[in-house]
Scaffold this motif. Sequence first.
Motif, PDB file in Angstrom:
ATOM      1  N   GLN A 113       0.850  -1.195   0.000  1.00 27.01           N
ATOM      2  CA  GLN A 113       0.000   0.000   0.000  1.00 27.01           C
ATOM      3  C   GLN A 113       0.888   1.249   0.000  1.00 27.01           C
ATOM      4  O   GLN A 113       2.024   1.195   0.473  1.00 27.01           O
ATOM      5  CB  GLN A 113      -0.854   0.031   1.283  1.00 27.01           C
ATOM      6  CG  GLN A 113      -1.737  -1.185   1.481  1.00 27.01           C
ATOM      7  CD  GLN A 113      -2.914  -1.188   0.535  1.00 27.01           C
ATOM      8  OE1 GLN A 113      -3.544  -0.156   0.327  1.00 27.01           O
ATOM      9  NE2 GLN A 113      -3.206  -2.333  -0.054  1.00 27.01           N
ATOM     10  N   PRO A 114       0.370   2.367  -0.495  1.00 29.63           N
ATOM     11  CA  PRO A 114       1.127   3.616  -0.366  1.00 29.63           C
ATOM     12  C   PRO A 114       1.316   3.972   1.110  1.00 29.63           C
ATOM     13  O   PRO A 114       0.469   3.633   1.940  1.00 29.63           O
ATOM     14  CB  PRO A 114       0.246   4.650  -1.063  1.00 29.63           C
ATOM     15  CG  PRO A 114      -1.080   4.032  -1.264  1.00 29.63           C
ATOM     16  CD  PRO A 114      -0.920   2.555  -1.168  1.00 29.63           C
ATOM     17  N   TYR A 115       2.443   4.627   1.436  1.00 26.25           N
ATOM     18  CA  TYR A 115       2.638   5.022   2.827  1.00 26.25           C
ATOM     19  C   TYR A 115       2.041   6.378   3.105  1.00 26.25           C
ATOM     20  O   TYR A 115       1.897   6.799   4.245  1.00 26.25           O
ATOM     21  CB  TYR A 115       4.126   4.997   3.210  1.00 26.25           C
ATOM     22  CG  TYR A 115       4.975   6.090   2.609  1.00 26.25           C
ATOM     23  CD1 TYR A 115       5.126   7.319   3.258  1.00 26.25           C
ATOM     24  CD2 TYR A 115       5.619   5.912   1.392  1.00 26.25           C
ATOM     25  CE1 TYR A 115       5.904   8.330   2.709  1.00 26.25           C
ATOM     26  CE2 TYR A 115       6.394   6.918   0.846  1.00 26.25           C
ATOM     27  CZ  TYR A 115       6.530   8.117   1.503  1.00 26.25           C
ATOM     28  OH  TYR A 115       7.294   9.116   0.938  1.00 26.25           O
ATOM     29  N   LYS A 116       1.675   7.082   2.031  1.00 28.06           N
ATOM     30  CA  LYS A 116       1.130   8.419   2.237  1.00 28.06           C
ATOM     31  C   LYS A 116       0.318   8.857   1.029  1.00 28.06           C
ATOM     32  O   LYS A 116       0.661   8.550  -0.109  1.00 28.06           O
ATOM     33  CB  LYS A 116       2.289   9.404   2.434  1.00 28.06           C
ATOM     34  CG  LYS A 116       1.845  10.832   2.712  1.00 28.06           C
ATOM     35  CD  LYS A 116       3.003  11.797   2.625  1.00 28.06           C
ATOM     36  CE  LYS A 116       3.685  11.964   3.959  1.00 28.06           C
ATOM     37  NZ  LYS A 116       4.652  13.076   3.948  1.00 28.06           N
ATOM     38  N   LYS A 117      -0.786   9.570   1.315  1.00 33.38           N
ATOM     39  CA  LYS A 117      -1.522  10.285   0.270  1.00 33.38           C
ATOM     40  C   LYS A 117      -1.605  11.726   0.729  1.00 33.38           C
ATOM     41  O   LYS A 117      -1.846  11.985   1.904  1.00 33.38           O
ATOM     42  CB  LYS A 117      -2.936   9.719   0.095  1.00 33.38           C
ATOM     43  CG  LYS A 117      -2.950   8.310  -0.449  1.00 33.38           C
ATOM     44  CD  LYS A 117      -4.363   7.855  -0.757  1.00 33.38           C
ATOM     45  CE  LYS A 117      -4.317   6.446  -1.340  1.00 33.38           C
ATOM     46  NZ  LYS A 117      -5.609   6.031  -1.903  1.00 33.38           N
ATOM     47  N   GLU A 118      -1.364  12.637  -0.182  1.00 34.11           N
ATOM     48  CA  GLU A 118      -1.327  14.033   0.227  1.00 34.11           C
ATOM     49  C   GLU A 118      -1.878  14.920  -0.881  1.00 34.11           C
ATOM     50  O   GLU A 118      -1.543  14.733  -2.051  1.00 34.11           O
ATOM     51  CB  GLU A 118       0.133  14.412   0.528  1.00 34.11           C
ATOM     52  CG  GLU A 118       0.286  15.773   1.167  1.00 34.11           C
ATOM     53  CD  GLU A 118       1.748  16.063   1.560  1.00 34.11           C
ATOM     54  OE1 GLU A 118       2.533  15.091   1.706  1.00 34.11           O
ATOM     55  OE2 GLU A 118       2.082  17.236   1.694  1.00 34.11           O
ATOM     56  N   VAL A 119      -2.708  15.873  -0.495  1.00 33.57           N
ATOM     57  CA  VAL A 119      -3.230  16.855  -1.441  1.00 33.57           C
ATOM     58  C   VAL A 119      -2.308  18.071  -1.405  1.00 33.57           C
ATOM     59  O   VAL A 119      -2.014  18.588  -0.326  1.00 33.57           O
ATOM     60  CB  VAL A 119      -4.666  17.265  -1.056  1.00 33.57           C
ATOM     61  CG1 VAL A 119      -5.175  18.367  -1.984  1.00 33.57           C
ATOM     62  CG2 VAL A 119      -5.588  16.061  -1.102  1.00 33.57           C
ATOM     63  N   VAL A 120      -1.803  18.474  -2.581  1.00 32.80           N
ATOM     64  CA  VAL A 120      -1.017  19.706  -2.652  1.00 32.80           C
ATOM     65  C   VAL A 120      -1.936  20.770  -3.248  1.00 32.80           C
ATOM     66  O   VAL A 120      -2.107  20.861  -4.465  1.00 32.80           O
ATOM     67  CB  VAL A 120       0.262  19.526  -3.494  1.00 32.80           C
ATOM     68  CG1 VAL A 120       1.117  20.790  -3.444  1.00 32.80           C
ATOM     69  CG2 VAL A 120       1.072  18.330  -2.996  1.00 32.80           C
ATOM     70  N   VAL A 121      -2.549  21.536  -2.355  1.00 34.48           N
ATOM     71  CA  VAL A 121      -3.595  22.482  -2.767  1.00 34.48           C
ATOM     72  C   VAL A 121      -3.036  23.504  -3.754  1.00 34.48           C
ATOM     73  O   VAL A 121      -3.666  23.819  -4.767  1.00 34.48           O
ATOM     74  CB  VAL A 121      -4.195  23.178  -1.526  1.00 34.48           C
ATOM     75  CG1 VAL A 121      -5.222  24.227  -1.937  1.00 34.48           C
ATOM     76  CG2 VAL A 121      -4.829  22.150  -0.602  1.00 34.48           C
ATOM     77  N   SER A 122      -1.817  23.996  -3.474  1.00 32.69           N
ATOM     78  CA  SER A 122      -1.247  25.055  -4.312  1.00 32.69           C
ATOM     79  C   SER A 122      -1.024  24.596  -5.750  1.00 32.69           C
ATOM     80  O   SER A 122      -0.976  25.411  -6.664  1.00 32.69           O
ATOM     81  CB  SER A 122       0.066  25.540  -3.706  1.00 32.69           C
ATOM     82  OG  SER A 122       0.984  24.459  -3.627  1.00 32.69           O
ATOM     83  N   GLU A 123      -0.879  23.277  -5.963  1.00 30.00           N
ATOM     84  CA  GLU A 123      -0.602  22.763  -7.303  1.00 30.00           C
ATOM     85  C   GLU A 123      -1.824  22.059  -7.919  1.00 30.00           C
ATOM     86  O   GLU A 123      -1.721  21.545  -9.033  1.00 30.00           O
ATOM     87  CB  GLU A 123       0.557  21.756  -7.252  1.00 30.00           C
ATOM     88  CG  GLU A 123       1.846  22.304  -6.671  1.00 30.00           C
ATOM     89  CD  GLU A 123       2.541  23.275  -7.623  1.00 30.00           C
ATOM     90  OE1 GLU A 123       2.543  23.011  -8.830  1.00 30.00           O
ATOM     91  OE2 GLU A 123       3.060  24.295  -7.140  1.00 30.00           O
TER      92      GLU A 123
END
Length: 140
Positions: A29-39
């Motif tokens: 599984q991925p170790y992290k999911k992250e939203v980069v709002v600025s991009e």
Amino acid sequence: MLNKIEHIGIAVKNENSATAIFNALFNQQPYKKEVVVSENVNTVFYQIGDSKIELLAASSSDSAIAKFIDKRGEGIHHIAFAVDDINTEIKRLKESGFEFISEEPKQGADNKLICFLHPKSSNGVLIELCQERYSGGFGV
Ligand code: ZN
């Protein structure tokens, strides 16, 4: 200097279906999911040995990832190199004639300071420099 390949970024159309494919490929599984709002980008990270794979999915149609996929289709988007001091490397590369997409490093995903070289000065390869951001103290 560039220490190692920190990660390879892969542009994907659909985060969920791509995650299913890469979960199966990597058998993890991925170790992290992250939203980069600025991009306007959703990112999904896998750890593969010393390196990482970053899936990038556009969260809006004016995201750079949406434009990339429109133009070139899904696939490898960038190669990121770890550096100790991003400002020193930016200065060195500018003095060597490389062009950058943005003049200053900015906050990227995965707790990194990042900066992109313009692919026209590196044979069509989008290159990211990234420096680990410390949360305080000495490398904590
Ligand atoms: Zn990246």
